[in-house]
Motif scaffolding. Structure first.
Motif, short mmCIF file in Angstrom:
data_model
loop_
_atom_site.label_atom_id
_atom_site.label_comp_id
_atom_site.label_asym_id
_atom_site.label_seq_id
_atom_site.Cartn_x
_atom_site.Cartn_y
_atom_site.Cartn_z
N GLN A 1 0.82 -1.21 0.00
CA GLN A 1 0.00 0.00 0.00
C GLN A 1 0.86 1.26 0.00
O GLN A 1 0.57 2.21 -0.73
CB GLN A 1 -0.93 0.01 1.21
CG GLN A 1 -2.05 -1.00 1.11
CD GLN A 1 -2.83 -1.12 2.41
OE1 GLN A 1 -2.37 -0.73 3.48
NE2 GLN A 1 -4.03 -1.70 2.32
N ALA B 1 0.93 3.83 -3.21
CA ALA B 1 0.58 5.24 -3.03
C ALA B 1 1.71 6.13 -3.55
O ALA B 1 1.47 7.15 -4.20
CB ALA B 1 0.29 5.54 -1.57
N GLN C 1 1.53 8.80 -6.72
CA GLN C 1 1.92 10.21 -6.59
C GLN C 1 3.04 10.55 -7.56
O GLN C 1 3.05 11.63 -8.16
CB GLN C 1 2.35 10.51 -5.15
CG GLN C 1 2.55 11.99 -4.89
CD GLN C 1 1.29 12.80 -5.16
OE1 GLN C 1 0.23 12.50 -4.62
NE2 GLN C 1 1.39 13.81 -5.98
#
Length: 151
Positions: A131, A135, A139
């Motif tokens: 995770q 993420a 980004q």
């Protein structure tokens, strides 16, 4: 530190065992940049993978004595894709495959990509690491494509 039986078994099975940040700092702190901090790390017999707030450091001990060392870096800002395969039954392990930009200029349409796969023991809860890396990859894609405001 003497390698325990668990480290040897994990090494023979091809995956890593987690080690403390204190131990990693004492052994590998000399390789850290100013303001770089170790978040976590894993040992595979003689090889080490360290996750910091700036990069992933892979330390590969060479030759019989292990004195010759190769250090490779994956900067977190360059990770653009993450794949995970969780452990099944039996002696399966979990692994994460990272695709990252090898070139310094983070520009679309001018990518030089490289992929690396890290194996983790079945007992390690890989979803949290996945995770965090996913993420980060998301980004990075937004930043590279100048879509910062859409996040």
């Amino acid at each position: 530190m003497a390698l325990g039986f668990g480290h040897i078994v994990n090494g023979l099975l091809g995956n890593m065992s987690q080690t403390s940040t204190t131990e990693l700092n004492s052994k590998y702190g000399i390789y850290l940049l100013p303001n770089e901090e170790i978040d976590s790390g894993f040992i595979l017999v003689r090889d080490v993978i360290i996750f910091t707030n700036i990069r992933i450091i892979y330390i590969n001990k060479k030759d019989v004595t292990g004195k010759k060392t190769n250090i490779q870096n994956i900067y977190l800002m360059n990770i653009i894709d993450v794949e995970v395969e969780t452990a099944g039954f039996g002696i399966d392990d979990s692994d994460i495959k990272l695709t990252y930009l090898k070139n310094v200029q983070r520009r679309p349409y001018n990518e030089i990509l490289e992929t690396v796969k890290f194996e983790f023991p079945k007992s390690y809860e890989i979803s949290t690491l996945y995770q965090s890396l996913e993420a980060l990859a998301y980004q990075n894609r937004l930043d590279i494509n100048n879509l910062k405001d859409q996040a």
